[in-house]
Design a protein around this motif. Structure first.
Motif, PDB file in Angstrom:
ATOM      1  N   ASP A 226       0.795  -1.407   0.025  1.00 41.74           N
ATOM      2  CA  ASP A 226      -0.083  -0.015  -0.184  1.00 41.74           C
ATOM      3  C   ASP A 226       0.871   1.435  -0.012  1.00 41.74           C
ATOM      4  O   ASP A 226       0.487   2.314  -0.413  1.00 41.74           O
ATOM      5  CB  ASP A 226      -0.769   0.036   1.298  1.00 41.74           C
ATOM      6  CG  ASP A 226      -1.999  -1.020   1.387  1.00 41.74           C
ATOM      7  OD1 ASP A 226      -2.611  -1.350   0.124  1.00 41.74           O
ATOM      8  OD2 ASP A 226      -2.281  -1.567   2.028  1.00 41.74           O
TER       9      ASP A 226
ATOM     10  N   ALA B 218      -5.949   4.916  -2.653  1.00 43.45           N
ATOM     11  CA  ALA B 218      -7.054   4.373  -1.983  1.00 43.45           C
ATOM     12  C   ALA B 218      -6.215   3.955  -0.224  1.00 43.45           C
ATOM     13  O   ALA B 218      -4.884   3.885  -0.344  1.00 43.45           O
ATOM     14  CB  ALA B 218      -6.847   3.135  -2.405  1.00 43.45           C
ATOM     15  N   LEU B 219      -7.047   3.837   0.703  1.00 41.35           N
ATOM     16  CA  LEU B 219      -6.755   3.377   1.779  1.00 41.35           C
ATOM     17  C   LEU B 219      -6.232   2.040   2.000  1.00 41.35           C
ATOM     18  O   LEU B 219      -6.508   1.290   0.853  1.00 41.35           O
ATOM     19  CB  LEU B 219      -7.906   3.927   2.928  1.00 41.35           C
ATOM     20  CG  LEU B 219      -8.434   5.299   3.107  1.00 41.35           C
ATOM     21  CD1 LEU B 219      -9.602   5.257   3.905  1.00 41.35           C
ATOM     22  CD2 LEU B 219      -7.100   5.890   3.975  1.00 41.35           C
TER      23      LEU B 219
ATOM     24  N   MET C 218      -7.470  -1.969   6.201  1.00 43.58           N
ATOM     25  CA  MET C 218      -8.332  -1.068   7.201  1.00 43.58           C
ATOM     26  C   MET C 218      -9.821  -1.654   7.080  1.00 43.58           C
ATOM     27  O   MET C 218     -10.257  -1.929   5.990  1.00 43.58           O
ATOM     28  CB  MET C 218      -8.448   0.408   6.670  1.00 43.58           C
ATOM     29  CG  MET C 218      -6.888   1.095   6.989  1.00 43.58           C
ATOM     30  SD  MET C 218      -7.024   2.761   6.606  1.00 43.58           S
ATOM     31  CE  MET C 218      -8.326   3.549   7.788  1.00 43.58           C
TER      32      MET C 218
ATOM     33  N   PRO D 162     -13.884  -1.365   7.250  1.00 44.72           N
ATOM     34  CA  PRO D 162     -14.764  -0.467   6.724  1.00 44.72           C
ATOM     35  C   PRO D 162     -15.050   0.644   7.804  1.00 44.72           C
ATOM     36  O   PRO D 162     -15.159   1.887   7.464  1.00 44.72           O
ATOM     37  CB  PRO D 162     -16.130  -1.134   6.490  1.00 44.72           C
ATOM     38  CG  PRO D 162     -15.590  -2.490   6.234  1.00 44.72           C
ATOM     39  CD  PRO D 162     -14.482  -2.750   7.040  1.00 44.72           C
TER      40      PRO D 162
ATOM     41  N   ARG E 158     -12.211   3.163   7.774  1.00 41.82           N
ATOM     42  CA  ARG E 158     -12.221   3.793   6.593  1.00 41.82           C
ATOM     43  C   ARG E 158     -13.344   4.918   6.588  1.00 41.82           C
ATOM     44  O   ARG E 158     -13.009   6.196   6.261  1.00 41.82           O
ATOM     45  CB  ARG E 158     -12.666   2.914   5.309  1.00 41.82           C
ATOM     46  CG  ARG E 158     -11.448   2.002   4.735  1.00 41.82           C
ATOM     47  CD  ARG E 158     -12.116   1.115   3.828  1.00 41.82           C
ATOM     48  NE  ARG E 158     -11.037   0.088   3.376  1.00 41.82           N
ATOM     49  CZ  ARG E 158     -10.163   0.147   2.425  1.00 41.82           C
ATOM     50  NH1 ARG E 158     -10.295   1.252   1.645  1.00 41.82           N
ATOM     51  NH2 ARG E 158      -9.358  -0.648   2.008  1.00 41.82           N
TER      52      ARG E 158
ATOM     53  N   ALA F  88     -11.744   7.560   8.907  1.00 42.69           N
ATOM     54  CA  ALA F  88     -10.822   8.363   8.222  1.00 42.69           C
ATOM     55  C   ALA F  88     -11.380   9.325   7.231  1.00 42.69           C
ATOM     56  O   ALA F  88     -11.032  10.530   7.097  1.00 42.69           O
ATOM     57  CB  ALA F  88      -9.919   7.341   7.309  1.00 42.69           C
ATOM     58  N   HIS F  89     -12.368   8.975   6.346  1.00 42.64           N
ATOM     59  CA  HIS F  89     -12.952   9.917   5.505  1.00 42.64           C
ATOM     60  C   HIS F  89     -13.679  11.103   6.270  1.00 42.64           C
ATOM     61  O   HIS F  89     -13.699  12.254   5.868  1.00 42.64           O
ATOM     62  CB  HIS F  89     -14.032   9.198   4.765  1.00 42.64           C
ATOM     63  CG  HIS F  89     -13.387   8.404   3.637  1.00 42.64           C
ATOM     64  ND1 HIS F  89     -12.298   8.696   2.919  1.00 42.64           N
ATOM     65  CD2 HIS F  89     -13.603   7.229   3.275  1.00 42.64           C
ATOM     66  CE1 HIS F  89     -11.918   7.656   2.068  1.00 42.64           C
ATOM     67  NE2 HIS F  89     -12.841   6.602   2.299  1.00 42.64           N
TER      68      HIS F  89
END
Length: 189
Positions: free
Chosen positions: A8, A79-80, A84, A86, A89, A92-93
């Protein structure tokens, strides 16, 4: 000590996104310092000058965050990490969205506050900006409190943001932090 790397980690933000990120970070740190200093100064020409600097930097940061938002809309972020969940994620968003909202709302409330208190904002002492509201002492005081509360919210969110980045780097080892730095992408032993 080697820096964690993963598949990643290869997906990095572009140079412009990283520059905008770190310029905002430095600007925000500077504003916290200038904001604290200006509140502690006795009324003097120096205090008035520091207030002017604060307003100049604030408007500059407002422009910078708007540029950053525009860049973000036109350039898809990496992309994360797949590791991670959901829920993480989503956090984070939501955290990033809240950071953008606060980074725009704080200078905007400062500009509104100056207008309501009857002090025109003149960017770098050259460009007079329009007053956003008519002079209104009660509104001005409400905006002072709003501006302060938004700043505390931003400081809290930035601390959480940094803690999350460090967790990803040192605990998860997923390379997430590295995507926003200017460090060489190769491992250093």
């Amino acid at each position: 000590m080697s820096i964690p790397s993963s598949p990643d980690a290869a997906a990095r933000y572009g140079v412009v996104a990283r520059l905008l990120h770190w310029l905002m970070a430095l600007g925000l740190i500077g504003m916290v310092v200038v904001g604290y200093v200006m509140k502690t100064l006795p009324l003097s020409p120096l205090k008035l000058q520091v207030y002017s600097w604060h307003k100049w930097i604030g408007i500059s940061l407002l422009i910078l965050v708007l540029l950053r938002l525009l860049w973000r809309l036109l350039h898809r972020p990496p992309a994360l990490p797949a590791s991670m969940s959901p829920a993480m994620r989503g956090l984070a968003h939501a955290g990033h969205a809240a950071l953008y909202v606060l980074m725009a709302a704080i200078p905007f409330t400062g500009w509104l506050m100056s207008s309501a208190k009857g002090f025109q904002t003149v960017w770098f002492g050259i460009l007079p900006l329009p007053d956003l509201v008519a002079k209104n002492k009660a509104l001005g005081e409400t905006l002072v409190q709003t501006h302060i509360l938004l700043n505390y919210a931003l400081i809290t969110l930035v601390v959480l943001h940094v803690m999350a980045a460090l967790k990803h780097h040192f605990i998860d080892g997923d390379g997430l932090l590295r995507r926003m730095t200017f460090a060489n992408a190769k491992e250093n032993a």
